[in-house]
Design a protein around this motif. Sequence first.
Motif, PDB file in Angstrom:
ATOM      1  N   ILE A  37       0.840  -1.207   0.000  1.00 21.38           N
ATOM      2  CA  ILE A  37       0.000   0.000   0.000  1.00 21.38           C
ATOM      3  C   ILE A  37       0.872   1.253   0.000  1.00 21.38           C
ATOM      4  N   MET A  38       1.921   1.261   0.812  1.00 16.99           N
ATOM      5  CA  MET A  38       2.789   2.437   0.861  1.00 16.99           C
ATOM      6  C   MET A  38       3.549   2.627  -0.455  1.00 16.99           C
ATOM      7  N   LEU A  39       3.951   1.533  -1.094  1.00 16.99           N
ATOM      8  CA  LEU A  39       4.589   1.661  -2.404  1.00 16.99           C
ATOM      9  C   LEU A  39       3.598   2.202  -3.434  1.00 16.99           C
ATOM     10  N   ALA A  40       2.328   1.800  -3.315  1.00 15.13           N
ATOM     11  CA  ALA A  40       1.302   2.319  -4.222  1.00 15.13           C
ATOM     12  C   ALA A  40       1.097   3.813  -4.004  1.00 15.13           C
ATOM     13  N   VAL A  41       1.195   4.263  -2.754  1.00 16.24           N
ATOM     14  CA  VAL A  41       1.077   5.700  -2.468  1.00 16.24           C
ATOM     15  C   VAL A  41       2.223   6.464  -3.134  1.00 16.24           C
ATOM     16  N   VAL A  42       3.425   5.943  -3.012  1.00 16.50           N
ATOM     17  CA  VAL A  42       4.576   6.607  -3.646  1.00 16.50           C
ATOM     18  C   VAL A  42       4.407   6.602  -5.162  1.00 16.50           C
ATOM     19  N   PHE A  43       3.951   5.479  -5.718  1.00 13.66           N
ATOM     20  CA  PHE A  43       3.749   5.402  -7.165  1.00 13.66           C
ATOM     21  C   PHE A  43       2.678   6.382  -7.629  1.00 13.66           C
ATOM     22  N   SER A  44       1.596   6.477  -6.863  1.00 13.87           N
ATOM     23  CA  SER A  44       0.526   7.404  -7.264  1.00 13.87           C
ATOM     24  C   SER A  44       0.984   8.854  -7.169  1.00 13.87           C
ATOM     25  N   MET A  45       1.794   9.162  -6.174  1.00 16.05           N
ATOM     26  CA  MET A  45       2.319  10.524  -6.069  1.00 16.05           C
ATOM     27  C   MET A  45       3.284  10.824  -7.216  1.00 16.05           C
ATOM     28  N   ARG A  46       4.023   9.820  -7.642  1.00 14.64           N
ATOM     29  CA  ARG A  46       4.937   9.996  -8.783  1.00 14.64           C
ATOM     30  C   ARG A  46       4.142  10.181 -10.070  1.00 14.64           C
ATOM     31  N   SER A  47       3.068   9.406 -10.235  1.00 16.78           N
ATOM     32  CA  SER A  47       2.306   9.491 -11.478  1.00 16.78           C
ATOM     33  C   SER A  47       1.483  10.778 -11.564  1.00 16.78           C
ATOM     34  N   THR A  48       1.138  11.371 -10.422  1.00 14.21           N
ATOM     35  CA  THR A  48       0.412  12.654 -10.458  1.00 14.21           C
ATOM     36  C   THR A  48       1.359  13.844 -10.568  1.00 14.21           C
ATOM     37  N   GLY A  49       2.644  13.615 -10.450  1.00 14.13           N
ATOM     38  CA  GLY A  49       3.608  14.696 -10.599  1.00 14.13           C
ATOM     39  C   GLY A  49       3.988  15.376  -9.300  1.00 14.13           C
ATOM     40  N   LYS A  50       3.514  14.881  -8.175  1.00 10.00           N
ATOM     41  CA  LYS A  50       3.858  15.492  -6.887  1.00 10.00           C
ATOM     42  C   LYS A  50       5.269  15.131  -6.449  1.00 10.00           C
ATOM     43  N   LEU A  51       5.816  14.058  -7.004  1.00 10.82           N
ATOM     44  CA  LEU A  51       7.187  13.649  -6.706  1.00 10.82           C
ATOM     45  C   LEU A  51       7.980  13.564  -7.999  1.00 10.82           C
ATOM     46  N   SER A  52       9.224  13.994  -7.937  1.00 17.56           N
ATOM     47  CA  SER A  52      10.115  13.830  -9.085  1.00 17.56           C
ATOM     48  C   SER A  52      10.580  12.369  -9.125  1.00 17.56           C
ATOM     49  N   PRO A  53      11.143  11.941 -10.244  1.00 14.34           N
ATOM     50  CA  PRO A  53      11.627  10.550 -10.317  1.00 14.34           C
ATOM     51  C   PRO A  53      12.658  10.218  -9.237  1.00 14.34           C
ATOM     52  N   ASP A  54      13.536  11.174  -8.941  1.00 13.08           N
ATOM     53  CA  ASP A  54      14.542  10.935  -7.899  1.00 13.08           C
ATOM     54  C   ASP A  54      13.897  10.807  -6.523  1.00 13.08           C
ATOM     55  N   ASP A  55      12.942  11.683  -6.240  1.00 18.28           N
ATOM     56  CA  ASP A  55      12.257  11.620  -4.947  1.00 18.28           C
ATOM     57  C   ASP A  55      11.430  10.336  -4.820  1.00 18.28           C
ATOM     58  N   ALA A  56      10.827   9.900  -5.920  1.00 16.35           N
ATOM     59  CA  ALA A  56      10.056   8.659  -5.891  1.00 16.35           C
ATOM     60  C   ALA A  56      10.967   7.458  -5.648  1.00 16.35           C
ATOM     61  N   ALA A  57      12.159   7.481  -6.230  1.00 18.81           N
ATOM     62  CA  ALA A  57      13.100   6.382  -6.002  1.00 18.81           C
ATOM     63  C   ALA A  57      13.526   6.340  -4.536  1.00 18.81           C
ATOM     64  N   ILE A  58      13.795   7.507  -3.958  1.00 26.16           N
ATOM     65  CA  ILE A  58      14.148   7.563  -2.543  1.00 26.16           C
ATOM     66  C   ILE A  58      12.964   7.117  -1.694  1.00 26.16           C
ATOM     67  N   GLY A  59      11.758   7.530  -2.078  1.00 23.72           N
ATOM     68  CA  GLY A  59      10.557   7.105  -1.359  1.00 23.72           C
ATOM     69  C   GLY A  59      10.377   5.593  -1.387  1.00 23.72           C
ATOM     70  N   ASN A  60      10.658   4.972  -2.516  1.00 16.81           N
ATOM     71  CA  ASN A  60      10.559   3.508  -2.601  1.00 16.81           C
ATOM     72  C   ASN A  60      11.539   2.826  -1.650  1.00 16.81           C
ATOM     73  N   VAL A  61      12.758   3.334  -1.617  1.00 11.51           N
ATOM     74  CA  VAL A  61      13.765   2.750  -0.725  1.00 11.51           C
ATOM     75  C   VAL A  61      13.364   2.939   0.735  1.00 11.51           C
ATOM     76  N   VAL A  62      12.885   4.139   1.067  1.00 11.04           N
ATOM     77  CA  VAL A  62      12.486   4.423   2.443  1.00 11.04           C
ATOM     78  C   VAL A  62      11.324   3.521   2.863  1.00 11.04           C
ATOM     79  N   VAL A  63      10.339   3.350   1.980  1.00 11.21           N
ATOM     80  CA  VAL A  63       9.189   2.503   2.307  1.00 11.21           C
ATOM     81  C   VAL A  63       9.622   1.061   2.530  1.00 11.21           C
ATOM     82  N   ILE A  64      10.483   0.551   1.680  1.00 13.09           N
ATOM     83  CA  ILE A  64      10.925  -0.844   1.808  1.00 13.09           C
ATOM     84  C   ILE A  64      11.731  -1.036   3.087  1.00 13.09           C
ATOM     85  N   ILE A  65      12.681  -0.145   3.342  1.00 15.67           N
ATOM     86  CA  ILE A  65      13.504  -0.274   4.547  1.00 15.67           C
ATOM     87  C   ILE A  65      12.652  -0.118   5.807  1.00 15.67           C
ATOM     88  N   ALA A  66      11.717   0.834   5.798  1.00 16.32           N
ATOM     89  CA  ALA A  66      10.865   1.045   6.970  1.00 16.32           C
ATOM     90  C   ALA A  66       9.959  -0.156   7.220  1.00 16.32           C
TER      91      ALA A  66
END
Length: 92
Positions: A37-66
């Motif tokens: 679910i948290m990865l889907a949130v990061v993906f949806s924020m990336r697809s709506t343009g609220k996150l840049s590709p770099d920020d989305a990649a960091i968000g994915n890593v943070v979600v997985i590690i957390a």
Amino acid sequence: DHLLPSFILPIIDYRKKMAIPAALITGTIAYFIFGIIMLAVVFSMRSTGKLSPDDAAIGNVVVIIATVSMWLFWFCAWLHQWHPLISPIYEG
């Protein structure tokens, strides 16, 4: 079972007694769903343009590690309560 060598039978009998507890499976599935679910949130924020590709990649890593860290903490706490090393001594 009688066709197997005698040194194999205790191993098979031991494996029949050992099973993964249902609570452990349920908790693991719950944390897995939480991570998805948290990865889907990061993906949806990336697809709506609220996150840049770099920020989305960091968000994915943070979600997985957390998620893995929270699961590991829960797992250690669960194991600690499942077979406690120190039992309370009641005096009455």
